[in-house]
Enzyme design. Structure first.
Site, PDB file in Angstrom:
ATOM      1  N   ARG A   1       0.869  -1.172   0.000  1.00 43.65           N
ATOM      2  CA  ARG A   1       0.000   0.000   0.000  1.00 43.65           C
ATOM      3  C   ARG A   1       0.911   1.227   0.000  1.00 43.65           C
ATOM      4  O   ARG A   1       2.142   1.094   0.045  1.00 43.65           O
ATOM      5  CB  ARG A   1      -1.033  -0.009   1.129  1.00 43.65           C
ATOM      6  CG  ARG A   1      -0.718  -0.810   2.343  1.00 43.65           C
ATOM      7  CD  ARG A   1       0.397  -0.272   3.174  1.00 43.65           C
ATOM      8  NE  ARG A   1       0.216   1.137   3.435  1.00 43.65           N
ATOM      9  CZ  ARG A   1       1.161   2.005   3.680  1.00 43.65           C
ATOM     10  NH1 ARG A   1       2.431   1.629   3.679  1.00 43.65           N
ATOM     11  NH2 ARG A   1       0.905   3.267   3.900  1.00 43.65           N
ATOM     12  N   GLY A   2       0.300   2.422  -0.025  1.00 43.36           N
ATOM     13  CA  GLY A   2       1.105   3.635  -0.181  1.00 43.36           C
ATOM     14  C   GLY A   2       1.230   3.937  -1.668  1.00 43.36           C
ATOM     15  O   GLY A   2       1.577   3.043  -2.462  1.00 43.36           O
ATOM     16  N   ALA A   3       0.935   5.198  -2.025  1.00 41.54           N
ATOM     17  CA  ALA A   3       0.778   5.529  -3.449  1.00 41.54           C
ATOM     18  C   ALA A   3       1.964   5.101  -4.333  1.00 41.54           C
ATOM     19  O   ALA A   3       1.761   4.413  -5.349  1.00 41.54           O
ATOM     20  CB  ALA A   3       0.485   7.028  -3.574  1.00 41.54           C
TER      21      ALA A   3
ATOM     22  N   ARG B   1      -7.214   0.010  -6.641  1.00 38.40           N
ATOM     23  CA  ARG B   1      -7.398   1.062  -5.628  1.00 38.40           C
ATOM     24  C   ARG B   1      -7.649   2.363  -6.380  1.00 38.40           C
ATOM     25  O   ARG B   1      -6.880   2.720  -7.264  1.00 38.40           O
ATOM     26  CB  ARG B   1      -6.156   1.203  -4.728  1.00 38.40           C
ATOM     27  CG  ARG B   1      -5.801  -0.050  -3.998  1.00 38.40           C
ATOM     28  CD  ARG B   1      -5.752  -0.070  -2.500  1.00 38.40           C
ATOM     29  NE  ARG B   1      -6.177   0.934  -1.626  1.00 38.40           N
ATOM     30  CZ  ARG B   1      -5.427   1.424  -0.616  1.00 38.40           C
ATOM     31  NH1 ARG B   1      -4.191   1.014  -0.440  1.00 38.40           N
ATOM     32  NH2 ARG B   1      -5.916   2.312   0.225  1.00 38.40           N
TER      33      ARG B   1
ATOM     34  N   GLN C   1      -1.992   2.265  10.063  1.00 39.78           N
ATOM     35  CA  GLN C   1      -0.707   2.286   9.344  1.00 39.78           C
ATOM     36  C   GLN C   1       0.370   3.041  10.126  1.00 39.78           C
ATOM     37  O   GLN C   1       1.554   2.764   9.959  1.00 39.78           O
ATOM     38  CB  GLN C   1      -0.872   2.941   7.967  1.00 39.78           C
ATOM     39  CG  GLN C   1      -1.651   2.119   6.955  1.00 39.78           C
ATOM     40  CD  GLN C   1      -3.103   2.501   6.929  1.00 39.78           C
ATOM     41  OE1 GLN C   1      -3.681   2.892   7.952  1.00 39.78           O
ATOM     42  NE2 GLN C   1      -3.736   2.404   5.769  1.00 39.78           N
TER      43      GLN C   1
ATOM     44  N   ASP D   1      -1.844  10.748  -1.715  1.00 43.28           N
ATOM     45  CA  ASP D   1      -2.191   9.753  -2.739  1.00 43.28           C
ATOM     46  C   ASP D   1      -2.534  10.391  -4.065  1.00 43.28           C
ATOM     47  O   ASP D   1      -2.498   9.741  -5.119  1.00 43.28           O
ATOM     48  CB  ASP D   1      -3.360   8.896  -2.252  1.00 43.28           C
ATOM     49  CG  ASP D   1      -2.883   8.017  -1.120  1.00 43.28           C
ATOM     50  OD1 ASP D   1      -2.803   8.525   0.014  1.00 43.28           O
ATOM     51  OD2 ASP D   1      -2.548   6.846  -1.378  1.00 43.28           O
TER      52      ASP D   1
ATOM     53  N   ASN E   1      -5.167  12.554   1.093  1.00 41.99           N
ATOM     54  CA  ASN E   1      -4.306  11.639   1.869  1.00 41.99           C
ATOM     55  C   ASN E   1      -5.198  10.883   2.843  1.00 41.99           C
ATOM     56  O   ASN E   1      -6.418  11.100   2.900  1.00 41.99           O
ATOM     57  CB  ASN E   1      -3.214  12.426   2.609  1.00 41.99           C
ATOM     58  CG  ASN E   1      -2.135  11.509   3.163  1.00 41.99           C
ATOM     59  OD1 ASN E   1      -1.652  10.626   2.457  1.00 41.99           O
ATOM     60  ND2 ASN E   1      -1.765  11.676   4.420  1.00 41.99           N
ATOM     61  N   LYS E   2      -4.598   9.979   3.583  1.00 35.23           N
ATOM     62  CA  LYS E   2      -5.333   9.098   4.498  1.00 35.23           C
ATOM     63  C   LYS E   2      -6.329   9.884   5.349  1.00 35.23           C
ATOM     64  O   LYS E   2      -6.030  10.984   5.813  1.00 35.23           O
ATOM     65  CB  LYS E   2      -4.313   8.365   5.379  1.00 35.23           C
ATOM     66  CG  LYS E   2      -4.874   7.377   6.362  1.00 35.23           C
ATOM     67  CD  LYS E   2      -5.753   6.332   5.735  1.00 35.23           C
ATOM     68  CE  LYS E   2      -5.080   5.565   4.624  1.00 35.23           C
ATOM     69  NZ  LYS E   2      -6.070   4.782   3.809  1.00 35.23           N
TER      70      LYS E   2
HETATM   71  O1  MRU Z   1      -4.394   3.256   2.344  1.00 37.21           O
HETATM   72  P1  MRU Z   1      -2.901   3.405   2.235  1.00 37.21           P
HETATM   73  O2  MRU Z   1      -2.163   2.763   3.365  1.00 37.21           O
HETATM   74  O3  MRU Z   1      -2.392   2.977   0.882  1.00 37.21           O
HETATM   75  O4  MRU Z   1      -2.685   4.957   2.354  1.00 37.21           O
HETATM   76  C1  MRU Z   1      -1.398   5.494   2.301  1.00 37.21           C
HETATM   77  C2  MRU Z   1      -1.355   6.954   2.492  1.00 37.21           C
HETATM   78  O5  MRU Z   1      -2.361   7.610   2.668  1.00 37.21           O
HETATM   79  C3  MRU Z   1      -0.009   7.604   2.366  1.00 37.21           C
HETATM   80  O6  MRU Z   1       0.088   8.717   3.197  1.00 37.21           O
HETATM   81  C4  MRU Z   1       0.155   8.055   0.908  1.00 37.21           C
HETATM   82  O7  MRU Z   1      -0.028   6.969   0.040  1.00 37.21           O
HETATM   83  C5  MRU Z   1       1.460   8.617   0.650  1.00 37.21           C
HETATM   84  S1  MRU Z   1       2.653   7.336   0.627  1.00 37.21           S
HETATM   85  C6  MRU Z   1       4.182   7.872   0.314  1.00 37.21           C
END
Ligand code: MRU
Length: 364
Positions: free
Chosen positions: A53-55, A90, A203, A244, A254-255
Site C-alpha cells: 500500500r502507499g501511493a 485502488r 498504518q 495519494d 491523503n489518508k
Molecule cells: O491506504 P494506504 O495505506 O495505501 O494509504 C497510504 C497513504 O495515505 C499515504 O500517506 C500516501 O499513500 C502517501 S505514501 C508515500
C-alpha cells in the site's frame, strides 16, 4: 532501509527471476513475511488487499503486475486486460494509473517477442526512479527540519508529526514524509516523531512505528485525536504527511484524518508540509474535494481490530456492538490553502498551480 541490520526494498525481483517479491504489510509489525507474486492476479490482489500500500508502492506493484501479465501472454489483448484489472484495484492513489499508463505506452511500442523483457526493465526503472525521487524529496525536506533545529538554537530535538505511513514501506525505499526525517537524522540533527495511529488500519501504529523503531529514531505513537492538543501546547514544530493524489492547484488527498490535522496546524500556526513525488500530481484535476475519487473500504476495518495477544498470536477482535453500522472512507482532501508547502523531488513548491508549474514547467 534496514530491518534488523539487513537492507530491504519493498519490492524486488524474486531469486528465480519469474516472480516478484514483496513484504506482506498486513503481517507487520509482528511478523516479517516475504510473499512472491507469480501472476498479474496475484499483484492485483496484493494491491487491493493491501499487502502492499502507499501511493508510490502501489504504482511500482502495478508496473510489476504488467510484467507478470506479459510473462504469461504478451499479446495486445493481455496488455489491455492487465491494465483494466490493475487500474481498478485502488481508486485514490493516482500513481497506479500513472505507472500503468507508462508501462502501456512502452509495451505498445515494443514488438510482442520482446515485451516480457521490456516490461521487467521498465518496471525496474520505475522502482529505481522512485528510490532516487524519494531521496531527493528527503534532501529538500531535510532543509526544512534543519531550519527548525537552527531556529530553536539547537536546544532540543525537532518534533515532527506525521499521519498514516508515508515511509519507506509506502514507497520503494526512503519514503516521502519520512525521507526528510531519515536524512536529517543521518546529518546529526535530532528528530522526534509523533506518529498518528491512523485508524482504522493503523498504518501509523503498525508501519511508521515499525520503520522508526528499526531505524532507531525516537518516536511516540499518539491516538488520532491527540494532534490538536499537542499543537496547542507547542509540542509540534512541523507536520509532514504524504499524499495519494495532489491536484494541479495543490489540493491534497491523503489518508482519512489528514484534513483535521491540517486544520489544527493552521489554527496553531504549525507549518503543514506534504511530501510527494511528481507522479502523485494529477494535472487533470483542479478541485480536489469535488473531483478526487475517495475509496470506501469494508466496514469490517472499522468494527474490528487486529493485534498481538499475550500468547503471541495475531488475532482480530470485534470492537463495536453487533448490529451497529459503520462506514470507512479511506481518504480525505486537504485544501491547498491549509498546506504550507509541497516537498517534491525538485524542491519545495507553494501549494498552488503557479507553485507547481514553477517546478514542473513541462506541465504548463
Ligand atoms: O491506504 P494506504 O495505506 O495505501 O494509504 C497510504 C497513504 O495515505 C499515504 O500517506 C500516501 O499513500 C502517501 S505514501 C508515500
Amino acid at each position: 532501509m534496514k530491518i534488523d541490520g539487513k537492507d530491504y526494498r519493498t519490492i524486488w525481483l524474486s531469486e528465480d527471476g519469474k516472480g516478484v517479491d514483496i513484504i506482506d504489510q498486513t503481517r507487520l509489525p509482528h511478523h516479517l513475511e516475504v510473499v512472491t507474486l507469480r501472476t498479474m492476479q496475484d499483484a492485483a490482489a496484493a494491491i487491493s488487499d493491501m499487502l502492499v500500500r502507499g501511493a508510490p508502492l502501489i504504482g511500482a506493484t502495478g508496473a510489476y503486475g504488467m510484467a507478470l501479465a506479459m510473462q504469461e501472454d504478451a499479446s495486445d489483448r493481455s496488455l489491455t486486460a492487465a491494465h483494466d484489472v490493475l487500474v481498478k484495484t485502488r481508486p485514490t492513489a493516482v500513481n497506479l494509473k500513472w505507472a500503468l499508463d507508462r508501462m502501456g505506452r512502452v509495451l505498445a511500442d515494443t514488438p510482442q517477442a520482446n515485451r516480457r523483457q521490456a516490461a521487467y526493465q521498465e518496471a525496474a526503472r520505475i522502482a529505481d526512479e522512485d528510490v532516487e525521487i524519494c531521496s531527493s524529496i528527503g534532501e529538500h525536506g531535510m532543509a526544512l527540519i534543519e531550519s527548525h533545529w537552527l531556529r530553536n538554537g539547537k536546544s532540543r530535538p525537532v518534533n515532527v508529526l506525521t499521519h498514516c505511513n508515508a515511509g519507506w514501506l509506502a514507497t520503494v525505499d526512503w519514503g516521502t514524509a519520512t525521507a526528510p526525517i531519515y536524512k536529517a537524522v543521518r546529518k546529526g540533527i535530532p528528530v522526534h516523531v509523533y506518529v498518528d495511529e491512523t485508524r482504522p488500519r493503523n498504518q501509523g501504529a503498525s508501519l511508521t512505528a515499525f520503520e522508526l523503531n528499526r531505524e532507531g529514531i525516537p518516536h511516540t505513537v499518539i491516538v488520532d485525536n491527540a494532534g490538536g492538543h499537542l499543537m496547542q501546547h507547542g509540542m509540534v514544530d512541523l507536520c509532514i504527511v504524504g499524499t495519494d493524489r495532489t491536484t494541479a492547484s495543490g489540493d491534497v488527498a491523503n489518508k482519512i484524518g489528514t484534513y483535521l490535522k491540517a486544520l489544527a496546524a493552521h489554527d496553531n500556526k504549525v507549518p503543514f508540509y506534504v511530501a510527494l513525488p511528481s507522479s502523485t500530481i494529477d494535472w487533470t484535476m483542479d478541485d480536489g474535494v469535488k473531483e478526487i475519487p475517495i475509496e470506501t473500504r469494508s466496514e469490517r476495518e472499522v468494527t474490528h481490530i487486529t493485534g498481538l495477544t499475550r500468547h503471541g498470536a495475531v488475532e482480530t477482535v470485534q470492537l463495536t456492538p453487533t448490529g451497529s453500522a459503520a462506514v470507512n472512507y479511506g481518504f480525505d482532501v486537504t485544501p491547498a490553502r491549509l498546506v504550507t508547502g509541497l516537498i517534491t523531488e525538485r524542491g519545495v513548491a507553494k501549494a498552488s498551480r503557479d507553485g507547481l508549474i514553477g517546478l514542473f514547467p513541462e506541465f504548463r
